[in-house]
Design a protein around this motif. Structure first.
Motif, PDB file in Angstrom:
ATOM      1  N   TRP A  34      10.438  -1.337  -1.629  1.00 32.78           N
ATOM      2  CA  TRP A  34       9.308  -1.017  -0.771  1.00 32.78           C
ATOM      3  C   TRP A  34       8.031  -1.604  -1.370  1.00 32.78           C
ATOM      4  O   TRP A  34       7.818  -1.535  -2.591  1.00 32.78           O
ATOM      5  CB  TRP A  34       9.121   0.496  -0.645  1.00 32.78           C
ATOM      6  N   TYR A  35       7.177  -2.149  -0.483  1.00 33.94           N
ATOM      7  CA  TYR A  35       5.897  -2.712  -0.882  1.00 33.94           C
ATOM      8  C   TYR A  35       4.811  -2.152   0.033  1.00 33.94           C
ATOM      9  O   TYR A  35       5.065  -1.782   1.174  1.00 33.94           O
ATOM     10  CB  TYR A  35       5.884  -4.238  -0.723  1.00 33.94           C
ATOM     11  N   GLY A  40      -6.907  -8.147   0.264  1.00 32.26           N
ATOM     12  CA  GLY A  40      -7.423  -8.607  -1.020  1.00 32.26           C
ATOM     13  C   GLY A  40      -6.561  -8.274  -2.223  1.00 32.26           C
ATOM     14  O   GLY A  40      -6.843  -8.736  -3.326  1.00 32.26           O
ATOM     15  N   LEU A  41      -5.513  -7.480  -2.023  1.00 30.46           N
ATOM     16  CA  LEU A  41      -4.669  -7.086  -3.166  1.00 30.46           C
ATOM     17  C   LEU A  41      -3.269  -7.669  -3.106  1.00 30.46           C
ATOM     18  O   LEU A  41      -2.522  -7.563  -4.061  1.00 30.46           O
ATOM     19  CB  LEU A  41      -4.566  -5.561  -3.224  1.00 30.46           C
ATOM     20  N   GLY A  42      -2.882  -8.233  -2.020  1.00 31.41           N
ATOM     21  CA  GLY A  42      -1.537  -8.761  -1.922  1.00 31.41           C
ATOM     22  C   GLY A  42      -0.503  -7.657  -1.834  1.00 31.41           C
ATOM     23  O   GLY A  42      -0.813  -6.477  -1.694  1.00 31.41           O
ATOM     24  N   LEU A  43       0.749  -8.034  -1.944  1.00 30.77           N
ATOM     25  CA  LEU A  43       1.845  -7.074  -1.885  1.00 30.77           C
ATOM     26  C   LEU A  43       2.070  -6.434  -3.250  1.00 30.77           C
ATOM     27  O   LEU A  43       2.125  -7.124  -4.263  1.00 30.77           O
ATOM     28  CB  LEU A  43       3.130  -7.801  -1.452  1.00 30.77           C
ATOM     29  N   ARG A  44       2.211  -5.128  -3.257  1.00 38.07           N
ATOM     30  CA  ARG A  44       2.474  -4.402  -4.501  1.00 38.07           C
ATOM     31  C   ARG A  44       3.729  -3.550  -4.332  1.00 38.07           C
ATOM     32  O   ARG A  44       3.887  -2.868  -3.324  1.00 38.07           O
ATOM     33  CB  ARG A  44       1.270  -3.523  -4.866  1.00 38.07           C
ATOM     34  N   GLN A  45       4.561  -3.597  -5.332  1.00 42.28           N
ATOM     35  CA  GLN A  45       5.845  -2.911  -5.248  1.00 42.28           C
ATOM     36  C   GLN A  45       5.681  -1.426  -5.522  1.00 42.28           C
ATOM     37  O   GLN A  45       5.061  -1.022  -6.507  1.00 42.28           O
ATOM     38  CB  GLN A  45       6.829  -3.528  -6.232  1.00 42.28           C
ATOM     39  N   LYS A  57      10.799   2.939 -10.465  1.00 42.66           N
ATOM     40  CA  LYS A  57       9.414   2.788 -10.037  1.00 42.66           C
ATOM     41  C   LYS A  57       8.977   1.331 -10.088  1.00 42.66           C
ATOM     42  O   LYS A  57       9.366   0.579 -10.975  1.00 42.66           O
ATOM     43  CB  LYS A  57       8.513   3.627 -10.950  1.00 42.66           C
ATOM     44  N   GLY A  58       8.132   1.001  -9.119  1.00 42.90           N
ATOM     45  CA  GLY A  58       7.480  -0.298  -9.148  1.00 42.90           C
ATOM     46  C   GLY A  58       6.112  -0.158  -9.786  1.00 42.90           C
ATOM     47  O   GLY A  58       5.926   0.631 -10.713  1.00 42.90           O
ATOM     48  N   ASP A  59       5.150  -0.882  -9.256  1.00 45.95           N
ATOM     49  CA  ASP A  59       3.812  -0.882  -9.851  1.00 45.95           C
ATOM     50  C   ASP A  59       2.915   0.247  -9.357  1.00 45.95           C
ATOM     51  O   ASP A  59       1.998   0.656 -10.056  1.00 45.95           O
ATOM     52  CB  ASP A  59       3.129  -2.223  -9.553  1.00 45.95           C
TER      53      ASP A  59
ATOM     54  N   ILE B 102       6.037 -10.792  -8.837  1.00 43.93           N
ATOM     55  CA  ILE B 102       4.586 -10.750  -8.961  1.00 43.93           C
ATOM     56  C   ILE B 102       4.004 -11.614  -7.859  1.00 43.93           C
ATOM     57  O   ILE B 102       4.267 -12.824  -7.808  1.00 43.93           O
ATOM     58  CB  ILE B 102       4.139 -11.229 -10.343  1.00 43.93           C
ATOM     59  N   PHE B 103       3.215 -10.966  -7.004  1.00 44.76           N
ATOM     60  CA  PHE B 103       2.714 -11.633  -5.810  1.00 44.76           C
ATOM     61  C   PHE B 103       1.290 -12.126  -6.007  1.00 44.76           C
ATOM     62  O   PHE B 103       0.454 -11.424  -6.578  1.00 44.76           O
ATOM     63  CB  PHE B 103       2.720 -10.665  -4.621  1.00 44.76           C
TER      64      PHE B 103
END
Lengths: 115, 113
Positions: A34-35, A40-45, A57-59, B102-103
């Motif tokens: 899941w993202y 302005g931040l892009g995709l984060r996991q 856990k992702g970021d 990393i995107f």
């Protein structure tokens, strides 16, 4: 047709009301993720799963839960949504991790607004 | 810190023209680099995937290059079409943490007639 589906596509809710966003894939993929995507931040996991009953856990996992009871499904749970979780959410799957050429397939996205 | 930076942030070109998008990364050691195309409001779609041993990969009018020594990649679009209007995202995976990607924040391309 090989695809990743998400439901709902759009959701407006209020702070504190528990919600679940479903994700399903029909490609027999082991890896799902899941993202969230914010301007302005892009995709984060948020979370990922290497297989049934295996999640990590992702970021940005705070405020989210996931489960992987079946290979095809990977729901995202917001126990007590807050306005800072307003975002565009994507589910994705691939045959395994990203060690080589494994293509990652994304769902169509769920736009969540928490008031 | 592992990072992926893309430039320019946005780009406007006329239909039929070529353009090149840039991606610089600090991920090390490096496993693979991907370029995705994302239409507004839709999920990203994979264009190319390259490992450190590859320096070019094509997909129709899209050609990606990779210089693993300088940690730079570019995506070249030839004879642009209106349908190329989208965001293009560079994504990098490291060897030791291959379960995470990393995107970059993407380059928004607009093609006008």
């Amino acid at each position: 047709e090989a695809q990743v589906t998400q439901n709902p596509r759009y959701l407006i809710t209020v702070t504190g009301k528990k919600l679940t966003v479903t994700c399903s894939q029909n490609m027999n993929h082991e890896y799902m993720s899941w993202y969230r995507q914010d301007p302005g931040l892009g995709l984060r996991q948020i979370y990922y799963s290497m297989n049934v009953e295996v999640t990590d856990k992702g970021d940005v996992p705070e405020g989210y839960k996931v489960s992987r009871k079946e290979k095809r499904n990977f729901p995202l749970i917001l126990e007590s949504p807050s306005p800072n979780q307003t975002s565009l959410y994507f589910c994705a799957s691939s045959s395994d991790g990203f060690r080589s050429y494994n293509e990652q397939f994304f769902g169509p996205g769920t736009r969540l607004t928490v008031l | 810190k592992n990072q992926v930076e893309q430039s320019p942030q946005s780009l406007i070109i006329l239909e039929g023209k070529n353009c090149t998008l840039q991606c610089n990364y600090t991920v090390s050691p490096f496993s693979n680099l991907r370029w995705y195309k994302q239409d507004t409001g839709r999920g990203p779609v994979s264009l190319t995937i390259m490992t450190f041993s590859e320096n070019t990969k094509s997909n129709g009018r899209y050609t990606a290059t990779l210089d693993a020594d300088t940690k730079q990649s570019s995506l070249h679009i030839t004879a642009s079409q209106l349908s190329d209007s989208a965001s293009y995202i560079c994504v990098v995976s490291g060897i030791y943490n291959t379960d995470k990607l990393i995107f970059g924040t993407g380059t928004r391309l607009q093609v006008f007639p």
